[in-house]
Design an enzyme around this catalytic site. Structure first.
Site, PDB file in Angstrom:
ATOM      1  N   GLU A  75      16.248 -12.446   3.589  1.00  7.59           N
ATOM      2  CA  GLU A  75      16.004 -14.091   4.162  1.00  7.59           C
ATOM      3  C   GLU A  75      14.925 -13.432   5.193  1.00  7.59           C
ATOM      4  O   GLU A  75      15.153 -12.646   6.030  1.00  7.59           O
ATOM      5  CB  GLU A  75      17.321 -14.520   4.825  1.00  7.59           C
ATOM      6  CG  GLU A  75      16.751 -15.843   5.448  1.00  7.59           C
ATOM      7  CD  GLU A  75      18.057 -16.153   6.166  1.00  7.59           C
ATOM      8  OE1 GLU A  75      18.263 -17.498   5.838  1.00  7.59           O
ATOM      9  OE2 GLU A  75      18.436 -15.523   7.445  1.00  7.59           O
ATOM     10  N   TYR A 127       9.816 -20.545   6.135  1.00  8.28           N
ATOM     11  CA  TYR A 127      11.162 -19.886   5.421  1.00  8.28           C
ATOM     12  C   TYR A 127      11.193 -19.534   4.147  1.00  8.28           C
ATOM     13  O   TYR A 127      10.647 -19.988   3.275  1.00  8.28           O
ATOM     14  CB  TYR A 127      12.301 -20.919   5.814  1.00  8.28           C
ATOM     15  CG  TYR A 127      13.750 -20.504   5.352  1.00  8.28           C
ATOM     16  CD1 TYR A 127      14.610 -19.738   6.378  1.00  8.28           C
ATOM     17  CD2 TYR A 127      14.124 -20.397   3.946  1.00  8.28           C
ATOM     18  CE1 TYR A 127      15.714 -19.356   5.836  1.00  8.28           C
ATOM     19  CE2 TYR A 127      15.304 -19.797   3.682  1.00  8.28           C
ATOM     20  CZ  TYR A 127      16.207 -19.359   4.485  1.00  8.28           C
ATOM     21  OH  TYR A 127      17.274 -18.731   3.914  1.00  8.28           O
TER      22      TYR A 127
END
Length: 307
Positions: free
Chosen positions: A186, A98
Site C-alpha cells: 500500500e 492512493y
C-alpha cells in the site's frame, strides 16, 4: 520498493536523536520528515510524523518520539511504543494519490486499487467518494499488463508525462508483491511533485509468514518489539497464537477446530482469551510451551483443551 524501480525519497533508519541528525546531514537539503516506525496507520494525526527544517528540529522531534507511546485509531487505546525512526528528505508535492495491491481471496487474484485522492484511509475514500476508486484484477497466468497500469494511471487523473512514471511505479509494485511473497503493498500517499515526478512518499507492506524462509532480506527488517511478545514466543515453538481480550484460554489442535471452538465459546456467552493451534502430532515440549503461553495472560481464568 526502490529495487523494483519505484521512485522513493532518500532516507535512513535512526535509533537515537544523534543518529537522526546524522542521517539528515548525510541526506543534505533543508527539509526532512521524521517518521515513527510503528505497525499502525494514522501516525500523522497522532504526532508520529514531523516535518523539520533545522537539525535542532530533527533532534527535538526524535527526542519527543523515541520511547513515546503513539495512540492511533489502528493501535487501540494501549498504543504502540516507538523504538525506531525513519528520516527522509521531505518533498514538496501538489497532489496526493492512493495505490494499493491486495490479495483478494474471494476471486483468487491480486487486486490493484488506485484513487485520485490519497493521504487518508482507503476506507474513508470508499465511503465518501467511491467513484474516485479504480480497480484492476491481475490474471496470475500473465501478470499485470502495462495497459491495465495505464488505465489506472489515467483513472487517477494524471497527465501524459506523469502517467509513464505512474505505470513504472504500478508495475514495480506488482513485481515487488510477487517476488517478495507479499500479501499487501500500500502506497499512501503516492504524490505528484511540483516538477512532475511521481513519488512513493509512504508505504506499508505485509508478507506471507510461510514464505519468509526464502526471503532473508525481508526477515532482517522484522521488528520483534512491534509484535505481541507471546506471538513471537509461539512462533519459536511452531505454534499459531493470537492474543484476544477474553478470559477463557484455548489450547486446540487444528485451525478449523480452533475457530469452531471459539465460535462455540462465543455462542455460549463466553469470551476466548486467545486463538492457539498447537498443530497435529504436537510434542510434549510444544504442549508445555502452549500451556505456559496461555497462562502468561493475566486475564485467563480457565483453560479449555480441545484435542
Amino acid at each position: 520498493l526502490s529495487g523494483f524501480n519505484v521512485a522513493v525519497p532518500p532516507g535512513g533508519v535512526a535509533y537515537s536523536p544523534e543518529q537522526a541528525v546524522y542521517v539528515a546531514t548525510e541526506l543534505g537539503g533543508w527539509h526532512w520528515a521524521v517518521k515513527a516506525q510503528i505497525h499502525a496507520g494514522g501516525r500523522g494525526k497522532a504526532g508520529g510524523v514531523k516535518l523539520c527544517r533545522t537539525y535542532q528540529e530533527v533532534t527535538t522531534a526524535a527526542k519527543e518520539m523515541l520511547g513515546a507511546t503513539l495512540v492511533t485509531h489502528q493501535t487501540g487505546p494501549a498504543g504502540k511504543v516507538v523504538h525506531r525512526l525513519y528520516v527522509e528528505k521531505a518533498e514538496a508535492f501538489v497532489r496526493q494519490l492512493y495505490l494499493g495491491l491486495v490479495l483478494d481471496r474471494k476471486v483468487e487474484r491480486i487486486r490493484v486499487i488506485a484513487s485520485a485522492e490519497g493521504g487518508m484511509e482507503i476506507e474513508e475514500i470508499a465511503q465518501s467518494r467511491p467513484q474516485s476508486i479504480r480497480q484492476e484484477l491481475i490474471d496470475p497466468a500473465v501478470g499485470l499488463q502495462s495497459f491495465q497500469a495505464r488505465e489506472l494511471a489515467f483513472g487517477m487523473g494524471l497527465n501524459i508525462k506523469q502517467v509513464s512514471q505512474a505505470v513504472t511505479t504500478i508495475m514495480g509494485c506488482y513485481r515487488a508483491f510477487r517476488d517478495l511473497d507479499a500479501t499487501m503493498v500500500e502506497i499512501n500517499p503516492l504524490v505528484v511533485t511540483k516538477d512532475n515526478r511521481v513519488l512513493a512518499l509512504d508505504a506499508k507492506m505485509s508478507f506471507d509468514d510461510n514464505a519468509m524462509f526464502r526471503r532473508p532480506k525481508v526477515t532482517e527488517m522484522r521488528d520483534a518489539a512491534e509484535e505481541d511478545p507471546r506471538e513471537a514466543q509461539a512462533a519459536e515453538f511452531g505454534l499459531n497464537y493470537v492474543g484476544l481480550s477474553g478470559d477463557i484460554g484455548c489450547i486446540i489442535n487444528g485451525a478449523g477446530l480452533a475457530m469452531a471452538t471459539m465460535d462455540m465459546i462465543k455462542h455460549a456467552g463466553g469470551e476466548p482469551a486467545n486463538f492457539l493451534d498447537i498443530g497435529g502430532g504436537a510434542s510434549p515440549d510444544r504442549v508445555a510451551a502452549a500451556v505456559r503461553l496461555v497462562l502468561s495472560d493475566p486475564r485467563v481464568k480457565v483453560v479449555l483443551v480441545n484435542i
